[in-house]
Design an enzyme around this catalytic site. Structure first.
Site, PDB file in Angstrom:
ATOM      1  N   GLY A  21       0.802  -1.224   0.000  1.00 48.99           N
ATOM      2  CA  GLY A  21       0.000   0.000   0.000  1.00 48.99           C
ATOM      3  C   GLY A  21       0.830   1.268   0.000  1.00 48.99           C
ATOM      4  O   GLY A  21       0.325   2.338   0.355  1.00 48.99           O
ATOM      5  N   GLN A  22       2.099   1.163  -0.397  1.00 47.14           N
ATOM      6  CA  GLN A  22       2.929   2.374  -0.441  1.00 47.14           C
ATOM      7  C   GLN A  22       2.502   3.268  -1.601  1.00 47.14           C
ATOM      8  O   GLN A  22       2.396   2.799  -2.745  1.00 47.14           O
ATOM      9  CB  GLN A  22       4.407   2.002  -0.593  1.00 47.14           C
ATOM     10  CG  GLN A  22       5.334   3.222  -0.505  1.00 47.14           C
ATOM     11  CD  GLN A  22       6.818   2.858  -0.610  1.00 47.14           C
ATOM     12  OE1 GLN A  22       7.166   1.707  -0.904  1.00 47.14           O
ATOM     13  NE2 GLN A  22       7.663   3.839  -0.380  1.00 47.14           N
ATOM     14  N   HIS A  51       4.602   5.539   9.700  1.00 49.59           N
ATOM     15  CA  HIS A  51       3.300   6.021  10.185  1.00 49.59           C
ATOM     16  C   HIS A  51       3.235   5.772  11.689  1.00 49.59           C
ATOM     17  O   HIS A  51       3.528   4.658  12.151  1.00 49.59           O
ATOM     18  CB  HIS A  51       2.148   5.237   9.558  1.00 49.59           C
ATOM     19  CG  HIS A  51       1.968   5.384   8.076  1.00 49.59           C
ATOM     20  ND1 HIS A  51       1.005   6.197   7.517  1.00 49.59           N
ATOM     21  CD2 HIS A  51       2.608   4.797   7.032  1.00 49.59           C
ATOM     22  CE1 HIS A  51       1.061   6.089   6.190  1.00 49.59           C
ATOM     23  NE2 HIS A  51       2.023   5.250   5.865  1.00 49.59           N
ATOM     24  N   HIS A 110       8.807   6.483   4.955  1.00 47.35           N
ATOM     25  CA  HIS A 110       8.106   7.149   6.059  1.00 47.35           C
ATOM     26  C   HIS A 110       7.555   6.119   7.016  1.00 47.35           C
ATOM     27  O   HIS A 110       7.149   5.029   6.618  1.00 47.35           O
ATOM     28  CB  HIS A 110       6.990   8.054   5.532  1.00 47.35           C
ATOM     29  CG  HIS A 110       6.052   7.388   4.559  1.00 47.35           C
ATOM     30  ND1 HIS A 110       6.386   7.207   3.232  1.00 47.35           N
ATOM     31  CD2 HIS A 110       4.829   6.858   4.726  1.00 47.35           C
ATOM     32  CE1 HIS A 110       5.383   6.591   2.622  1.00 47.35           C
ATOM     33  NE2 HIS A 110       4.430   6.358   3.496  1.00 47.35           N
TER      34      HIS A 110
END
Ligand code: 5GP
Ligand code: ZN
Length: 116
Positions: A95-96, A104, A102
């Site tokens: 789901g990048q 989350h 980064h």
């Protein structure tokens, strides 16, 4: 992709506005524009690294510090006691959507598992 075109490089450089809650010479943390929980913060290295899939062993310390900053932000956000989740998405199945590493930080409600 060209670093100059990278959304998160531009946020880190102050070129694109974001709700920045932490900044140091190595990393920046800002609130996600589309929060999935009451607290949803993204912690990024200033260095452009496309994905955890592209990490070099020389970046191990940097990634470790990313987690420490996220841990400290969880405390500051008041979610440390109830708990939180740290997530790194990689690649299409992960789901990048933004190809600058980064982390989350999600919290402020009970999160479901499995994540879907
Ligand atoms: P990914 O899906 O790559 O793991 O996460 C990218 C995250 O960046 C998503 O949660 C998305 O909402 C967030 N995002 C995308 N564009 C922006 C933006 O311009 N500003 C902020 N603050 N977050 C963004
Ligand atoms: Zn970048």
């Amino acid at each position: 992709m060209n670093v100059a075109d990278c959304l998160f490089c531009r946020i880190a450089g102050g070129e694109i506005p974001a709700d920045v809650i932490y900044s140091d010479p190595e990393m920046v943390a800002f609130r996600d524009i589309n929060p999935q929980a009451p607290t949803h913060v993204l912690i990024i290295p200033r260095k452009h690294i496309a994905s955890v899939a592209a990490l070099d062993s020389a970046e191990a310390g940097l990634m470790g510090r990313l987690f420490l900053v996220a841990r400290d932000l969880a405390q500051e956000e008041g979610i440390a006691e109830d708990g939180y989740r740290m997530v790194v998405n990689a690649g299409p199945d992960g789901g990048q959507t933004v190809f600058h590493v980064h982390l989350h930080l999600l919290g402020g409600r009970a999160l479901k598992w499995p994540p879907g």
